[in-house]
Write a protein that holds these residues in place. Structure first.
Motif, PDB file in Angstrom:
ATOM      1  N   VAL A  24       0.752  -1.419  -0.332  1.00 35.20           N
ATOM      2  CA  VAL A  24       0.140   0.470   0.187  1.00 35.20           C
ATOM      3  C   VAL A  24       0.422   1.149  -0.222  1.00 35.20           C
ATOM      4  O   VAL A  24       1.536   1.516   1.060  1.00 35.20           O
ATOM      5  N   TYR A  25       0.564   2.457  -0.602  1.00 36.43           N
ATOM      6  CA  TYR A  25       1.583   3.065  -0.943  1.00 36.43           C
ATOM      7  C   TYR A  25       0.825   4.567  -0.181  1.00 36.43           C
ATOM      8  O   TYR A  25      -0.394   4.455  -0.803  1.00 36.43           O
ATOM      9  N   PRO A  26       1.179   5.572  -0.034  1.00 33.45           N
ATOM     10  CA  PRO A  26       0.453   7.420   0.149  1.00 33.45           C
ATOM     11  C   PRO A  26      -0.077   7.094  -1.403  1.00 33.45           C
ATOM     12  O   PRO A  26       0.636   7.031  -2.831  1.00 33.45           O
ATOM     13  N   VAL A  27      -1.517   8.115  -0.949  1.00 33.28           N
ATOM     14  CA  VAL A  27      -2.036   8.277  -2.297  1.00 33.28           C
ATOM     15  C   VAL A  27      -1.302   9.727  -2.654  1.00 33.28           C
ATOM     16  O   VAL A  27      -0.198  10.261  -2.171  1.00 33.28           O
ATOM     17  N   THR A  43      -1.827   5.576 -11.652  1.00 33.03           N
ATOM     18  CA  THR A  43      -2.265   5.182 -10.176  1.00 33.03           C
ATOM     19  C   THR A  43      -0.945   5.879  -9.345  1.00 33.03           C
ATOM     20  O   THR A  43       0.311   5.197  -9.679  1.00 33.03           O
ATOM     21  N   SER A  44      -1.656   5.485  -7.862  1.00 32.84           N
ATOM     22  CA  SER A  44      -1.024   6.055  -6.605  1.00 32.84           C
ATOM     23  C   SER A  44       0.819   4.913  -6.902  1.00 32.84           C
ATOM     24  O   SER A  44       1.591   4.798  -7.288  1.00 32.84           O
ATOM     25  N   ALA A  45       0.425   3.387  -7.117  1.00 28.77           N
ATOM     26  CA  ALA A  45       1.384   2.946  -6.801  1.00 28.77           C
ATOM     27  C   ALA A  45       2.400   2.812  -8.036  1.00 28.77           C
ATOM     28  O   ALA A  45       3.446   2.455  -8.044  1.00 28.77           O
ATOM     29  N   GLN A  46       1.788   2.801  -9.248  1.00 26.17           N
ATOM     30  CA  GLN A  46       2.601   2.984 -10.394  1.00 26.17           C
ATOM     31  C   GLN A  46       3.974   4.128  -9.924  1.00 26.17           C
ATOM     32  O   GLN A  46       4.787   3.868 -10.690  1.00 26.17           O
ATOM     33  N   LEU A  47       2.893   5.151  -9.854  1.00 30.30           N
ATOM     34  CA  LEU A  47       4.105   6.348  -9.682  1.00 30.30           C
ATOM     35  C   LEU A  47       5.293   6.139  -8.704  1.00 30.30           C
ATOM     36  O   LEU A  47       6.176   6.231  -8.817  1.00 30.30           O
ATOM     37  N   TYR A  48       4.907   5.155  -7.570  1.00 30.25           N
ATOM     38  CA  TYR A  48       5.963   4.962  -6.282  1.00 30.25           C
ATOM     39  C   TYR A  48       6.658   3.902  -7.726  1.00 30.25           C
ATOM     40  O   TYR A  48       8.311   3.601  -7.217  1.00 30.25           O
ATOM     41  N   GLU A  49       6.481   3.010  -8.143  1.00 30.83           N
ATOM     42  CA  GLU A  49       6.330   1.937  -9.014  1.00 30.83           C
ATOM     43  C   GLU A  49       8.001   1.552  -9.548  1.00 30.83           C
ATOM     44  O   GLU A  49       8.619   1.492  -9.962  1.00 30.83           O
ATOM     45  N   ALA A  77      12.827  19.982   7.438  1.00 33.09           N
ATOM     46  CA  ALA A  77      11.852  20.054   6.270  1.00 33.09           C
ATOM     47  C   ALA A  77      11.600  18.616   5.372  1.00 33.09           C
ATOM     48  O   ALA A  77      10.880  18.058   4.757  1.00 33.09           O
ATOM     49  N   TYR A  78      13.164  16.892   6.246  1.00 31.96           N
ATOM     50  CA  TYR A  78      12.632  16.209   5.305  1.00 31.96           C
ATOM     51  C   TYR A  78      11.355  15.328   5.429  1.00 31.96           C
ATOM     52  O   TYR A  78      10.883  15.314   5.835  1.00 31.96           O
ATOM     53  N   THR A  79      11.586  14.508   4.315  1.00 31.01           N
ATOM     54  CA  THR A  79      10.401  14.137   3.766  1.00 31.01           C
ATOM     55  C   THR A  79      11.340  13.160   3.404  1.00 31.01           C
ATOM     56  O   THR A  79      12.069  12.210   3.119  1.00 31.01           O
ATOM     57  N   ASN A  80      10.178  11.375   3.113  1.00 28.41           N
ATOM     58  CA  ASN A  80      10.403  10.531   2.201  1.00 28.41           C
ATOM     59  C   ASN A  80      11.345  10.394   1.525  1.00 28.41           C
ATOM     60  O   ASN A  80      10.325  10.823   0.084  1.00 28.41           O
ATOM     61  N   VAL A  81      12.295   9.909   0.522  1.00 27.99           N
ATOM     62  CA  VAL A  81      12.403  10.407  -0.931  1.00 27.99           C
ATOM     63  C   VAL A  81      11.190   9.184  -1.684  1.00 27.99           C
ATOM     64  O   VAL A  81      10.998  10.085  -3.111  1.00 27.99           O
ATOM     65  N   ASN A  82      10.995   8.457  -1.380  1.00 24.54           N
ATOM     66  CA  ASN A  82       9.702   8.112  -2.255  1.00 24.54           C
ATOM     67  C   ASN A  82       8.746   8.638  -2.942  1.00 24.54           C
ATOM     68  O   ASN A  82       8.251   8.864  -3.606  1.00 24.54           O
ATOM     69  N   GLY A  83       8.272   9.338  -1.500  1.00 24.13           N
ATOM     70  CA  GLY A  83       6.854  10.610  -1.704  1.00 24.13           C
ATOM     71  C   GLY A  83       7.731  11.627  -2.881  1.00 24.13           C
ATOM     72  O   GLY A  83       6.598  11.951  -3.488  1.00 24.13           O
ATOM     73  N   LEU A  84       8.575  11.699  -3.041  1.00 20.11           N
ATOM     74  CA  LEU A  84       9.125  12.956  -4.001  1.00 20.11           C
ATOM     75  C   LEU A  84       9.589  12.416  -5.002  1.00 20.11           C
ATOM     76  O   LEU A  84       9.122  12.518  -6.575  1.00 20.11           O
ATOM     77  N   GLY A 111       1.759  11.197   0.400  1.00 15.27           N
ATOM     78  CA  GLY A 111       2.042  10.925   1.353  1.00 15.27           C
ATOM     79  C   GLY A 111       2.581  12.450   2.526  1.00 15.27           C
ATOM     80  O   GLY A 111       1.880  13.745   2.320  1.00 15.27           O
ATOM     81  N   ASP A 112       3.435  12.501   2.863  1.00 12.01           N
ATOM     82  CA  ASP A 112       4.281  13.947   3.820  1.00 12.01           C
ATOM     83  C   ASP A 112       4.816  14.283   2.873  1.00 12.01           C
ATOM     84  O   ASP A 112       5.638  15.480   3.633  1.00 12.01           O
ATOM     85  N   ALA A 113       5.580  13.960   1.502  1.00 15.88           N
ATOM     86  CA  ALA A 113       5.848  14.364   0.790  1.00 15.88           C
ATOM     87  C   ALA A 113       5.268  15.811  -0.400  1.00 15.88           C
ATOM     88  O   ALA A 113       4.221  15.325  -0.859  1.00 15.88           O
TER      89      ALA A 113
END
Length: 170
Positions: A24-27, A43-49, A77-84, A111-113
């Motif tokens: 499950v990935y953040p939207v 989809t969000s999952a495609q963008l993460y993958e 200010a730092y966030t998980n790079v995967n959201g970026l 997510g939080d990015a």
């Protein structure tokens, strides 16, 4: 009896392995006025993958010195790079769609990015794929070993439109 018990445990472990829950990935949420994921057939999952294409990573160096890219500015200010990365893939998929920024314009959230565009003078616009390349510089140059990332750089070819990726809501 011991062999039956061991065999049952092995089958149970194999069965559980095949029933793993989907990841499950953040939207990923486009900024106001930008196309939805459904409109892009994504989809969000495609963008993460998708990850970051290796051939584009080197292009981050083409941004030059129109704006002195920066990392940070502060620990918060730092966030998980995967959201970026998911937002990078969203913006890159918009291609020649115009990304227009005023002061701290939200371009994408995952997510939080949060990815913002900021015009140094009034408003500025670039192809969204060029905004994505500014974000790629941040991903390439500001990701720490713990996979947290924050920073800002100009959109490719436009020193007036600054792209920032942070765990900050303005």
């Amino acid at each position: 009896m011991v062999n039956f018990f061991a065999s049952t445990l092995l089958n149970l472990a194999l069965f559980q392995g095949t029933m793993a829950a989907p990841k499950v990935y953040p939207v990923v949420i486009p900024g106001p006025g930008l196309p939805s994921l459904a409109e892009l057939n994504l989809t969000s999952a495609q963008l993460y993958e998708m990850g970051v294409p290796e051939e584009l990573s080197a292009r981050g160096e083409l941004l030059g010195k129109r704006f002195e890219g920066l990392c940070g500015p502060a620990e918060a200010a730092y966030t998980n790079v995967n959201g970026l990365i998911a937002c990078f893939n969203y913006l890159r998929n918009l291609g020649t769609q115009s990304c227009v920024a005023g002061e701290n314009t939200v371009m994408c959230t995952a997510g939080d990015a949060h990815v913002y565009g900021h015009a140094l003078t009034g408003t500025a616009a670039s192809y969204c794929s060029d905004v994505a390349l500014g974000l790629l510089w941040v991903i390439d140059h500001c990701t720490r070993p713990d996979q947290s990332c924050a920073g800002a750089q100009a959109a490719n070819g436009n020193g007036d439109l600054i792209v920032g990726g942070y765990n900050i809501r303005w």
